[in-house]
Enzyme design. Sequence first.
Site, short mmCIF file in Angstrom:
data_model
loop_
_atom_site.label_atom_id
_atom_site.label_comp_id
_atom_site.label_asym_id
_atom_site.label_seq_id
_atom_site.Cartn_x
_atom_site.Cartn_y
_atom_site.Cartn_z
N ARG A 5 0.82 -1.21 0.00
CA ARG A 5 0.00 0.00 0.00
C ARG A 5 0.86 1.26 0.00
O ARG A 5 0.47 2.28 -0.58
CB ARG A 5 -0.94 -0.01 1.20
CG ARG A 5 -2.13 -0.94 1.01
CD ARG A 5 -3.02 -1.00 2.22
NE ARG A 5 -4.29 -1.65 1.91
CZ ARG A 5 -5.08 -2.20 2.81
NH1 ARG A 5 -4.75 -2.17 4.08
NH2 ARG A 5 -6.22 -2.77 2.45
N GLY A 22 -12.68 -3.93 1.00
CA GLY A 22 -14.04 -3.59 1.40
C GLY A 22 -14.67 -2.55 0.50
O GLY A 22 -15.85 -2.66 0.13
N GLY A 41 -7.31 -6.43 -0.15
CA GLY A 41 -7.39 -7.22 1.06
C GLY A 41 -6.47 -8.43 1.06
O GLY A 41 -5.32 -8.37 0.65
N LYS A 62 -16.47 -16.17 5.45
CA LYS A 62 -17.90 -16.20 5.74
C LYS A 62 -18.76 -15.78 4.55
O LYS A 62 -18.50 -14.77 3.92
CB LYS A 62 -18.21 -15.30 6.93
CG LYS A 62 -17.60 -15.77 8.24
CD LYS A 62 -17.99 -14.85 9.38
CE LYS A 62 -17.43 -15.34 10.70
NZ LYS A 62 -17.83 -14.46 11.83
#
Length: 397
Positions: free
Chosen positions: A39, A378, A354, A204
């Site tokens: 990043r 996100g 991510g 998930k």
Amino acid sequence: MRSLDDLLAEGVSGRRVLLRADLNVPLDKQTNQITDDGRIRASLPTVQALREAGARVIVAAHLGRPKGTPDPQFSLAPVAARLGELLGTTVPLAADVAGDDARAKSAALGDGDVLLLENVRFEAAETSKDDAERGELADRFAVLADLYVDDAFGAVHRKHASVFDVAQRLPHAAGWLVARELEVLTRLTTDPERPYVVVLGGSKVSDKLAVIEALLPKVDRLLVGGGMCFTFLAAQGHGVGGSLLEADQVETCRRLLAAAGDRIVLPVDVVAATAFSADAETSVVPVEQIPDGLMGLDVGPRTVEVFGAELGAAHTVFWNGPMGVFELAPFQAGTRGVAQAVAAVAGLSVVGGGDSAAAVRQLGLDEASYGHISTGGGASLEYLEGRELPGLAVLTD
């Protein structure tokens, strides 16, 4: 939306530019050393362009999740040091976010100098739900600078003081990184070249449910791996042993499978073990035969072949989420195989930030072989869901 190019054309020499960057890098808890500087490197083109144009650059960023108060373990000191190394100059770190030291150091900047403010989340107002609290901090940010540039795509889905409120107080523009992210995501959402294949992983289903429902009508294939695949497998009637399972999402997955037909592609085998361990004994089992005492921790080699065949025919690919616990050697092969197949796509290949971006770097894969590696996991997903992102909306004003 004004761009960095617009600001540079108007001239920024001698002007103080507050640059919101995404420098939220992982640190080794023992040594406090940066383990992945991706990043920071992604922010360099915008920082360097401002420097070369004579701007006095004040960088604001966050690191981790401090609880609204200074915490040494979340200091941006290692980031300031690495940013300075990459720029070939000294980058001082303000002792506070937007207080006396930040004001003194920003006032002392010369043309082309760079200052890094301390972690913006050391101020509770940064993430406050109260507009007035965020506004007070944004006022202090605005005192530091003449212009505002947002290049932190990974934070644009947050209504935070350094992302949203300060842009209401200063002339503003989107940095090159944000502009590139928007360009790529627009291609994914408007008229992608087909076949369009999306690969989703992670733990998930509930974390990805909104993006699955948004993408299903648009994609030709949705390949599902990672821990989330076991809830889908359970929806097909398979036993999943000790694998991660969201029982309350089984019926939702059953509905999605019925609606999608053959467009959702699930693993056909998994790498199973008794525990998360770097020296675990593993076995490859078909998804119909996962023993009760084992948990699936990676997709298996046949699944890599199946997913690879789908990706080989694709002209547009978006990948978000690892296929297994890639941090541990016994469970890396699935993510590696799928990542290599994504890299080989002839058309546009997008790695959705991510853990996917981290996996590319950790596994030593060639970043240049991908069309785009997002810095905002996100934010990318929320954009693809069709949600309004506060940090982008305010830049259009």
